[in-house]
Design an enzyme around this catalytic site. Sequence first.
Site, PDB file in Angstrom:
ATOM      1  N   ASP A   8       0.851  -1.180   0.000  1.00 41.56           N
ATOM      2  CA  ASP A   8       0.000   0.000   0.000  1.00 41.56           C
ATOM      3  C   ASP A   8       0.892   1.237   0.000  1.00 41.56           C
ATOM      4  OD1 ASP A   8      -2.098  -1.718   0.148  1.00 41.56           O
ATOM      5  OD2 ASP A   8      -2.688  -1.207   2.198  1.00 41.56           O
ATOM      6  N   ASP A 134     -15.207  -4.021  -0.335  1.00 43.85           N
ATOM      7  CA  ASP A 134     -14.676  -3.714   0.989  1.00 43.85           C
ATOM      8  C   ASP A 134     -15.841  -3.679   1.966  1.00 43.85           C
ATOM      9  OD1 ASP A 134     -12.206  -3.447  -0.251  1.00 43.85           O
ATOM     10  OD2 ASP A 134     -12.495  -1.313  -0.600  1.00 43.85           O
TER      11      ASP A 134
END
Length: 250
Positions: A8, A134
């Site tokens: 990330d 998500d």
Amino acid sequence: MYIIPAIDVLDKKVVRLREGSYSDVTVYDISLEEQIERYRANGTDLVHIIDLNGAKGDFSNQSYLFDIVQRTDMKVQYGGGVRSIEKVKELIDAGVYRVIVGTQAITNPSFLEELSVLNEGRIKYADHIVIAIDVLDEVIKYSGWLESSPIKLVEYIDKCLAMGFYRFLCTDISKDGKLGGAGVELYKKLLDHSPIIKLIGSGGISSMEDIEALNDLGRIESCVVGKAIYENKISIEEIKAWNLKSLIKF
């Protein structure tokens, strides 16, 4: 089941968020280029890269990330700020192996419809798409996990399947960045509802025991591991050994 290591990126730094919160960030003392090379040198051929700036509409990272993605010979599963058909084409045409779409797929009804019929020569773009789901308490979140969708989880999966999208990246937000174990129950529910989907699990994986628990479901295609690597809970050598064994079985 294949393990995909994750990177990330926020403000050009390798980071992890806790439960998707941009105010709870761990920054790691390694560059994106160095981390990619660590994985490549240890036999990994697929890496998961997320532009966290892009996920919330800030595209200041993109030229930096695109340059690195184009220079690596690894297969890249890329997400964060993919907001248009043109961006999907740009990424795939530049050599990105899979493009993750999330917010735009939820908020723009025509986006997936257009993408589902997009073909050029031998390239069927839908085959290179991963639908990000998500989830927090079975509610779909988007825009960097800052907004909630009214559409029900299983209904959204059915909608995507009807348009020809079959690979889903499901992140259990309640588990993400906490090293508290994977969302096995959530994934089991999704697979029981739609056994044909290609499911990529994400969030909370903290040990090889968690990997085993996911693998025991028998139907998860792969899983994404991030923080557990940076916190030395799972070694790159263990990932390499697991993936070699998975490929042999396959």
